[in-house]
Design an enzyme around this catalytic site. Structure first.
Site, PDB file in Angstrom:
ATOM      1  N   HIS A 121       0.570   7.152  -9.123  1.00 32.04           N
ATOM      2  CA  HIS A 121      -0.116   7.443  -7.862  1.00 32.04           C
ATOM      3  C   HIS A 121      -1.364   8.251  -8.161  1.00 32.04           C
ATOM      4  O   HIS A 121      -1.372   9.060  -9.085  1.00 32.04           O
ATOM      5  CB  HIS A 121       0.814   8.243  -6.932  1.00 32.04           C
ATOM      6  CG  HIS A 121       0.390   8.230  -5.501  1.00 32.04           C
ATOM      7  ND1 HIS A 121      -0.537   9.097  -5.007  1.00 32.04           N
ATOM      8  CD2 HIS A 121       0.776   7.442  -4.469  1.00 32.04           C
ATOM      9  CE1 HIS A 121      -0.710   8.852  -3.707  1.00 32.04           C
ATOM     10  NE2 HIS A 121       0.070   7.851  -3.360  1.00 32.04           N
ATOM     11  N   ASP A 158       6.383   2.879  -2.807  1.00 31.46           N
ATOM     12  CA  ASP A 158       6.534   1.427  -2.784  1.00 31.46           C
ATOM     13  C   ASP A 158       7.597   0.907  -3.737  1.00 31.46           C
ATOM     14  O   ASP A 158       7.914  -0.282  -3.717  1.00 31.46           O
ATOM     15  CB  ASP A 158       5.188   0.767  -3.114  1.00 31.46           C
ATOM     16  CG  ASP A 158       4.204   0.968  -1.989  1.00 31.46           C
ATOM     17  OD1 ASP A 158       4.645   0.927  -0.829  1.00 31.46           O
ATOM     18  OD2 ASP A 158       3.013   1.173  -2.259  1.00 31.46           O
ATOM     19  N   HIS A 183      -3.589  -1.272  -0.984  1.00 34.28           N
ATOM     20  CA  HIS A 183      -3.175  -0.215  -0.064  1.00 34.28           C
ATOM     21  C   HIS A 183      -1.802  -0.558   0.527  1.00 34.28           C
ATOM     22  O   HIS A 183      -0.797   0.041   0.173  1.00 34.28           O
ATOM     23  CB  HIS A 183      -4.245  -0.064   1.020  1.00 34.28           C
ATOM     24  CG  HIS A 183      -4.143   1.179   1.834  1.00 34.28           C
ATOM     25  ND1 HIS A 183      -3.161   2.124   1.676  1.00 34.28           N
ATOM     26  CD2 HIS A 183      -4.928   1.637   2.846  1.00 34.28           C
ATOM     27  CE1 HIS A 183      -3.347   3.102   2.538  1.00 34.28           C
ATOM     28  NE2 HIS A 183      -4.404   2.831   3.264  1.00 34.28           N
TER      29      HIS A 183
END
Ligand code: CMC
Length: 452
Positions: free
Chosen positions: A330, A386, A291
């Protein structure tokens, strides 16, 4: 097996399926239980059927009824929410209907926090009051500082944050009066105000440096930079480009609908515990590498690739299944994550102050080559938030252990908004999933002496 469905059953006429005429289509789902031959008509609302409606589907009166099995909640909506909208196929993210691009362009983190929590953009007076209230609550009780000092010298700052946010409930015992609007309001202010203070204290502890008290003359992000980096100077002057980049990062992480940490906040909050404890559960969920830790993995990956020349062989390895391209792909976005695009834009401003990271060239070229490769495009793998956030955090001088802490500061507004929405939702109850029991039953206890 006897067939005794409680609710009326009737065969569904074929044209009820409604594939031809959308306007006239009935908003129901007809299911036939082939164990009994019975059919059931379940209402469809907002593209969902109620799992509880399945309970009427039984093979006998004593039968518990049908349940839905959905490990990891891959296809189960657990709440109705008006906070964040994501269209993963189109790469759209909106908070209370406002596109993330516009919020990052024109707003501040505290204004976005107000929007997310209260549902509307504030008037000038409301914003001034909101910012003032948060600014004057940034200090923590001295005892908080004392117990944080008790952590091991090299304690992970995220572990310190989990513990210290949860511990705030012991400083504000009335916070458990969650049905009192005024009490709720002050905890919301405290959480937003004190989270950066706790985060910065955890960082300073980890660095072996004295904790720096908040400077209430500075804005939210600037004050955070001051608490992080102030040394002997009388007053820390944050670089406005760094403060702005940080503020935008907080906005980008503010909320992301029912992700693991938000679900943890809602789940723990559903017990009617105080919001500090519920938010501590969110921080705990964010601690996990799947996460809050992917940006660290992405940064390490860029470091390992090292040079643009090494990209083709790295990508061959990814395609051969040897490893993953971190910061790509994702669960929800099957297009470019809009947050990645915004971070990319702010990288230059940060590098202008801190100097350019050689890894940026690797990242840019890696993105280019991956997006020109059928392996990634056919699987709809695009950069996610990210891919570039590790680079920007590193340029801000943060150790990787602080990356999820930064995420937690921004996400606090989302956790609060989701917790509030849950507290006010008459349909919500204590969260309590069902299980499919797979173990033994009805065994007789064997005394120790009789066991091998
Ligand atoms: N690199 C290479 N292949 C990938 C990647 C990747 N990063 N991500 C997915 N795939 C492949 C995967 O192997 C599978 O291929 P195949 O169909 O041949 O088996 C296909 O794409 C579908 O992948 P999946 O694992 O079923 O997709 P998922 O939705 O379960 O996983 C993910 C989503 C984010 C866990 C995954 O894309 C991943 O591991 N990415 C790298 C880690 C990362 O960047 N995580 C940060 C996510 S954003 C954080 C946030 O929003 O809070």
């Amino acid at each position: 097996m006897s067939s005794a469905p409680k609710t009326e059953v009737r065969p569904a006429p074929r044209d009820d399926a409604g594939s031809g005429d959308g306007a006239a289509a009935k908003q129901t789902l007809t299911v036939t239980d082939n164990r009994t031959g019975s059919s059931y008509e379940l209402p469809i609302t907002d593209g969902t059927v109620r799992a509880l409606d399945l309970r009427q589907i039984k093979t006998a009166e004593a039968d518990f009824g049908l349940m839905a099995y959905d490990p990891a909640f891959m296809n189960t909506a657990s709440c109705r929410s008006a906070i964040t909208y994501i269209d993963g196929d189109a790469g759209v993210l909106q908070h209370r209907g406002y596109p993330i691009e516009q919020l990052c362009e024109h707003s501040t983190y505290l204004e976005v926090a107000y929007l997310i929590i209260n549902g509307e953009l504030p008037s000038r007076a409301q914003l001034e009051n909101w910012v003032h209230e948060i600014t004057v609550h940034t200090f923590v009780h001295e005892n908080v500082k004392d117990f944080m000092q008790g952590f091991r010298y090299d304690a992970n700052p995220m572990g310190m944050l989990v513990a210290s946010v949860g511990a705030l409930s012991t400083f504000y015992p009335d916070a458990n009066q969650i049905h009192d609007e005024q009490v709720r309001q002050i905890q919301i202010i405290r959480l937003l105000a004190k989270m950066p203070t706790l985060a910065a204290f955890a960082f300073r502890h980890n660095m072996g440096q004295p904790y720096v008290y908040p400077d209430n003359e500075l804005e939210y992000a600037g004050n955070f930079l001051s608490m992080m980096y102030k040394m002997t100077e009388l007053k820390y002057e944050p670089d406005p480009r760094l403060a702005r980049a940080l503020d935008v990062l907080f906005i980008l992480h503010a909320d992301h609908e029912q992700n693991a940490s938000t679900s943890a906040v809602r789940s723990v909050g559903s017990t009617q515990v105080d919001p500090y404890t519920a938010v501590a559960a969110g921080v705990a969920a964010l601690y996990g590498p799947l996460h809050g830790g992917a940006n660290e993995a992405a940064l390490r990956m860029l470091g390992r690739i090292g040079k643009v020349e090494n990209i083709p062989s790295f990508l061959d390895g990814v395609k051969a299944g040897k490893e993953r391209l971190m910061g790509f792909g994702h669960r929800v976005y099957k297009n470019y994550d809009p947050r990645a695009r915004i971070i990319r834009k702010h990288l230059d401003a940060v590098f202008e102050v801190r100097g350019r990271s050689p890894l940026l060239d690797v990242a840019v070229e890696l993105e280019k080559q991956a997006l020109a490769d059928d392996y990634f495009t056919s699987r709809k793998l695009y950069p996610n938030v990210d891919f570039y956030s590790g680079l920007i955090y590193e340029a801000l001088g943060l150790p990787v252990a602080m990356f999820p802490v930064m995420f937690a500061i921004g996400r606090t507004s989302g956790w609060i908004a989701q917790w509030l929405e849950m507290v006010g939702d008459a349909e919500q109850k204590i969260a309590r999933p069902r299980q499919i029991y797979t173990g033994d039953r009805d065994r007789d206890y064997v005394p120790l002496a009789q066991r091998d």
